[in-house]
Design a protein around this motif. Sequence first.
Motif, PDB file in Angstrom:
ATOM      1  N   LYS A  28      -2.085  20.950 -31.425  1.00 49.60           N
ATOM      2  CA  LYS A  28      -1.264  20.013 -30.747  1.00 49.60           C
ATOM      3  C   LYS A  28       0.158  20.156 -31.612  1.00 49.60           C
ATOM      4  O   LYS A  28       1.125  19.491 -31.097  1.00 49.60           O
ATOM      5  CB  LYS A  28      -1.789  18.642 -30.578  1.00 49.60           C
ATOM      6  CG  LYS A  28      -0.962  17.771 -29.712  1.00 49.60           C
ATOM      7  CD  LYS A  28      -1.535  16.657 -29.640  1.00 49.60           C
ATOM      8  CE  LYS A  28      -0.948  15.568 -28.782  1.00 49.60           C
ATOM      9  NZ  LYS A  28      -1.267  14.078 -28.294  1.00 49.60           N
ATOM     10  N   SER A  61      -4.711  18.503 -22.831  1.00 45.96           N
ATOM     11  CA  SER A  61      -4.697  18.096 -21.441  1.00 45.96           C
ATOM     12  C   SER A  61      -3.292  17.972 -21.032  1.00 45.96           C
ATOM     13  O   SER A  61      -2.553  17.710 -21.899  1.00 45.96           O
ATOM     14  CB  SER A  61      -5.242  16.637 -21.397  1.00 45.96           C
ATOM     15  OG  SER A  61      -4.988  15.840 -22.128  1.00 45.96           O
ATOM     16  N   ILE A  63      -1.692  15.817 -19.347  1.00 45.72           N
ATOM     17  CA  ILE A  63      -0.920  14.437 -19.387  1.00 45.72           C
ATOM     18  C   ILE A  63      -0.614  14.438 -20.859  1.00 45.72           C
ATOM     19  O   ILE A  63       0.662  13.782 -21.236  1.00 45.72           O
ATOM     20  CB  ILE A  63      -1.988  13.589 -19.173  1.00 45.72           C
ATOM     21  CG1 ILE A  63      -1.275  12.012 -19.232  1.00 45.72           C
ATOM     22  CG2 ILE A  63      -3.138  13.194 -19.882  1.00 45.72           C
ATOM     23  CD1 ILE A  63      -0.104  11.698 -18.168  1.00 45.72           C
ATOM     24  N   GLU A  64      -1.135  14.952 -21.936  1.00 44.51           N
ATOM     25  CA  GLU A  64      -0.715  14.851 -23.189  1.00 44.51           C
ATOM     26  C   GLU A  64       0.547  15.634 -23.287  1.00 44.51           C
ATOM     27  O   GLU A  64       1.638  15.175 -24.301  1.00 44.51           O
ATOM     28  CB  GLU A  64      -1.729  15.585 -24.340  1.00 44.51           C
ATOM     29  CG  GLU A  64      -2.987  14.764 -24.557  1.00 44.51           C
ATOM     30  CD  GLU A  64      -3.895  15.408 -25.515  1.00 44.51           C
ATOM     31  OE1 GLU A  64      -3.999  15.234 -26.802  1.00 44.51           O
ATOM     32  OE2 GLU A  64      -4.568  16.517 -24.666  1.00 44.51           O
ATOM     33  N   TYR A  66       2.717  16.051 -20.780  1.00 42.82           N
ATOM     34  CA  TYR A  66       3.850  15.066 -20.169  1.00 42.82           C
ATOM     35  C   TYR A  66       4.332  14.065 -20.835  1.00 42.82           C
ATOM     36  O   TYR A  66       5.363  13.737 -21.040  1.00 42.82           O
ATOM     37  CB  TYR A  66       3.354  14.473 -19.019  1.00 42.82           C
ATOM     38  CG  TYR A  66       2.602  15.690 -17.787  1.00 42.82           C
ATOM     39  CD1 TYR A  66       3.062  17.076 -17.769  1.00 42.82           C
ATOM     40  CD2 TYR A  66       1.505  15.378 -17.000  1.00 42.82           C
ATOM     41  CE1 TYR A  66       2.603  17.846 -17.150  1.00 42.82           C
ATOM     42  CE2 TYR A  66       1.153  16.113 -16.107  1.00 42.82           C
ATOM     43  CZ  TYR A  66       1.430  17.567 -16.060  1.00 42.82           C
ATOM     44  OH  TYR A  66       0.932  18.415 -15.307  1.00 42.82           O
ATOM     45  N   GLU A  67       3.261  13.394 -21.737  1.00 39.37           N
ATOM     46  CA  GLU A  67       3.655  12.321 -22.500  1.00 39.37           C
ATOM     47  C   GLU A  67       4.691  12.667 -23.529  1.00 39.37           C
ATOM     48  O   GLU A  67       5.811  12.063 -23.879  1.00 39.37           O
ATOM     49  CB  GLU A  67       2.393  11.770 -23.139  1.00 39.37           C
ATOM     50  CG  GLU A  67       1.549  10.949 -22.606  1.00 39.37           C
ATOM     51  CD  GLU A  67       0.250  10.613 -23.137  1.00 39.37           C
ATOM     52  OE1 GLU A  67      -0.515   9.691 -22.848  1.00 39.37           O
ATOM     53  OE2 GLU A  67      -0.149  11.138 -24.225  1.00 39.37           O
TER      54      GLU A  67
ATOM     55  N   MET B 171       0.613   7.658 -21.281  1.00 38.52           N
ATOM     56  CA  MET B 171       1.604   6.620 -21.237  1.00 38.52           C
ATOM     57  C   MET B 171       2.998   7.750 -21.700  1.00 38.52           C
ATOM     58  O   MET B 171       3.204   8.397 -22.309  1.00 38.52           O
ATOM     59  CB  MET B 171       1.789   5.828 -22.203  1.00 38.52           C
ATOM     60  CG  MET B 171       2.961   4.800 -22.370  1.00 38.52           C
ATOM     61  SD  MET B 171       2.483   3.150 -22.970  1.00 38.52           S
ATOM     62  CE  MET B 171       2.595   3.556 -24.797  1.00 38.52           C
ATOM     63  N   THR B 172       3.876   7.616 -20.407  1.00 41.11           N
ATOM     64  CA  THR B 172       4.885   8.682 -20.543  1.00 41.11           C
ATOM     65  C   THR B 172       6.341   7.649 -20.505  1.00 41.11           C
ATOM     66  O   THR B 172       5.881   6.643 -20.294  1.00 41.11           O
ATOM     67  CB  THR B 172       4.873   9.481 -19.112  1.00 41.11           C
ATOM     68  OG1 THR B 172       4.842   8.455 -17.784  1.00 41.11           O
ATOM     69  CG2 THR B 172       3.741  10.327 -18.984  1.00 41.11           C
TER      70      THR B 172
END
Lengths: 163, 790
Positions: A28, A61, A63-64, A66-67, B171-172
Amino acid sequence: MTDEQILSAHTLEEIAEWESRYPPEHKKSALLAALNAAQHQNKGFLTVALMDAVAEKLELSKIEVYEVASFYSMYELNPVGRNNIAVCTNVCCMLMGSDTIVDHLEKKLGIKMGESTEDGRIYLKVEEECLAACAGGPMMQVNHKYYTELTPEKVDEIIDGLD
Amino acid sequence: MSDDQVTFTVDDVELSAPKGSMLIQATDKAGIHIPRFCYHDKLSVAANCRMCLVDVEKAPKPMPACATPIMEGMVVHTKSAKAVEAQKSVMEFLLINHPLDCPICDQGGECELQDLSVAYGGDKSQYTDIKRVVFDKDIGPLIQTELTRCIQCTRCVRFGEEIAGMRELGMTDRGDRAVIGTFIAKSVDSEMSGNVIDICPVGALTAKPSRFTGRAWEMQQHAAVSPHDSVGSNLYIHTLDGKVNRVVPRANESINEVWISDRDRFSYQGLYSDDRATRPMIKLKGEWVETDWNTALQYAIDGLQLVIKENSVNELACWISPNATLEEHYLTQKLIRGLGSNNIDHRLRQTDFTDQSFAPVMPWIGKDIESIERLEAILLVGSHVRKEQPLIAHRFRKAFRHHQVKISAVNPRKFKWRFKTSHELISSAEGMVENLAGIAKAVGADQANVSALISAASVDEGHKAIAEELTTAGEAATIFMGNIAAQHPQFSVLRALSHAIAKQTGATLAYLPEAANTAGAWLAGSVPHRFAGGSKANSTGANISEMLASPKKALITFNIEPEFDVANPAQAMDAMDAADFKIVINNYATEAMKEYADVILPLSAFSETSGTYVNAEGFWQSFKGAVSPLGESRPGWKIIRVLANLMKVDGFDYMSSEDVRNEVKEQCRELQLDNSISVDAPIANISKTDGLQRVGDVSLYSVDSLVRRSTPLQLTKDADHNHAAINSTLAAKLKLEDGDRVSITQSGHCELTDIRIDNALADDCVWLPAAEELSVQMGTTYSPIELEKA
């Protein structure tokens, strides 16, 4: 499509280089650099497909990714012009006349901050600040490069020199 | 005081707690309440809501209790002026963007923010600007979002990451634009996703199916136990106006902690489906008529007795759901046996009964559920544990997160796990036997009944690696046989080989019982060869396989739909046709039942009856009915009792279900549970499948009549089974591409469907789960199947 097809060979190479700098269980850590590479490959902005490919590559993942991509202002998630121009309008630069620079740019390009020129050549980014070059205000960042002590003439020269 | 404890003072009370623990953990234990939103004792510490600020002496500013480790001699004030001022300020900040419209929020009345704002909120806000609005997202049929209400505590995000193992919510964006969501349009698909509804401290995530149906203070709460899997998760049923309105978890650290699966939470939506049986019905001259209980019972008894008289009592058979209560199982087998037959079985999906007389008194995990977390090696044999027993898989995941437990599997498909596996051996049914034999050989096992198999096995790197894991872990290893193993055509062989491996390595042999009360059914004697308590029956009746192969003339089905719940639906329906008289005792009266049945007796659902379930660790959990039986339906134990009384069978004078339970308990008093099996137990022949083999499991939302009727669950991704799957090698051989229409033929029945290409499958295997519309007219899983381009 797999990441191999979406991410170019050059991007993959760059990601691999960054990955090698961190322990294998902390892939990451290479995410910021990987997104930079992916954005660069796509001429200045990220797409969901690119972010998904980066997620797959770094075993994260989606979403990680996208965050992170939505958190940092250096990533563009909507189509923008290929040259990214960010004028600092924070207090030091403002005192040194950044408003004049913004006005000049907007007039010259016929767009407002936050917009791209129709030919897709230039994107005027909103509020990218502070870029930590306070001693040289007013300043702007063009793609990866800093330009300080700007005047409208200097801005013309820089803008005209872009591809 | 030991070195590991530190002493400190909170609100003038001297406390001690383990070194390194956070202040809030110690105060919670001591009963001192500190307000909080983001802190949750099952999740990591985020310290982002700041509500738990307390006054720590010598600290320059208030400290968050959730992220402040206790120190020797620390002096803390949770209610000093400084602490309260900090807490009130945080509350004011949290309320800046939160709507103040509790009366129209579904969380109202059970909202942590609402409660704490009563204690810490001001009567007016200094904030005069416009509140921010966040658009809601559709994240599937189970969870409703109302994101304007979100206070960004990130409990739901941490739940996904840490507990469910699927990071779906995040959380974006940032700062005042930060939002919780999935970023792209996407449903949240974890089989435990509903838990975010409970942990959300505000009304941002609420239960979609029960939204706006009632206020927390209008509902009554009743303790219950999950009727779906063998974990026996503890539930609360919330009722409103005599109906089940929703289901939430009941904390029990040793079983389900504070979580439940979505199946346990939302299955109640099937309780009031249109086909619920609410009145007794009999078929008179081919026409169904609703009638009263006396008439229906008399009709049932007359029909049964006629068939028994014309044939023999050996023609009486009973198929009973493994989800029935212990009391229902016990009384049903007592009735069947009281009439002189031993033909009763609950092992409806099992096909191999070769070693049944050697089987343990009941299948169980051989230890308590909590101890799974301490295992060092796990071998899954025929198990899709994540979907079959989600809360057991959660323990596996905890062990994996804590100390990287080595998990390997011998399965027909490479399932998607929420933990990393070290080795997965994927094959057809007979391949699973070969793989297990390979592992047995690699550990150096030898056992009389499988020695030929073991010596003939070839050992590859995978076998050696798994053998190494099990041997290294020794007693800290467990071999889990799951639902697929129990449904495997050579269950006895898998069992014998697993036993041999366990014996040689010191591992425990564990069964993950298939259904909610599989263990209880065995104890109650719901098998043709054993009485309650596991004693040998006077003579061995027919098992389900034999009852399918040579159908009986009189049949009682107890809360099953044979086309969905029996291993071989085609054969089951033929057996129904062949029987002369059929009594259906069921929650539902389906069109299919009306085709085959003679009497339908309406049965009360799990929420409407008292009873007992025995879970995977052998724990007996009794419960009471939460609501009155729907319509004229009656609890199963009462139906059987009155049937027995009317048929003049002795010993049915029970006054309550507790009487029944106590009688079973008495018969199980001497029991020593033991999963080992004799080394001389017979094993099934191994048949090689020529051509293609059907493989599959039973989807988590198809396992029983109740979940099959829960509309929200049926709308989830997990319930999408209108396709078959093969791997790319087979696809190439058959010249098929992903999405092609194919025809699938088994047991003379043909269906058209789409094919998906999935390399999680072995060569020459066709994935087609049981209990789906596509397979309800076919034969058994793990048998030959034909597939061609349509």
